[in-house]
Design a protein around this motif. Sequence first.
Motif, short mmCIF file in Angstrom:
data_model
loop_
_atom_site.label_atom_id
_atom_site.label_comp_id
_atom_site.label_asym_id
_atom_site.label_seq_id
_atom_site.Cartn_x
_atom_site.Cartn_y
_atom_site.Cartn_z
N ARG A 3 -4.58 2.35 18.59
CA ARG A 3 -3.42 2.16 19.48
C ARG A 3 -2.81 3.52 19.77
N ASP A 29 -6.68 -3.21 26.16
CA ASP A 29 -5.50 -3.91 26.66
C ASP A 29 -4.37 -2.91 26.81
N LYS A 31 -0.11 -2.89 26.77
CA LYS A 31 1.06 -3.70 26.42
C LYS A 31 2.33 -2.99 26.89
N HIS A 34 6.74 -7.31 26.12
CA HIS A 34 6.04 -8.45 25.52
C HIS A 34 4.82 -8.87 26.33
N LEU A 36 1.00 -8.40 27.65
CA LEU A 36 -0.29 -7.82 27.28
C LEU A 36 -1.28 -8.11 28.40
#
Length: 75
Positions: A3, A29, A31, A34, A36
Motif C-alpha cells: 500500500r 485498487d 481507495k 470509503h 474502493l
Amino acid sequence: MKRFTCKFSSVEDIVAFVDRAEKCDYNIDVKYDHVLVDGKSFMVLVSLGIEKTVEIICYSDHAVAEALVPGAIAA
C-alpha cells in the motif's frame, strides 16, 4: 500486498498511472475515503477527481510504488 499513497495532480497523471498499472500482472485498487475502485480503469479514477490523496493497493509483494507513481509514499 503493498500500500502507498499519492496525489494525482492532473488528468495526465492519471493516464500515466493507468498505462503503468495495465502492464502489471496483479490487481491494483485505488481507495479514496470509503470508496474502493479498480486502479486500471481510467474513467473510474477520473471520476474520483484530481488533487485528492488516494491510497494505492497492489495485490503483490513485488509491486514497486515508485514504478507506478513517481513520488509515492509507502502507507
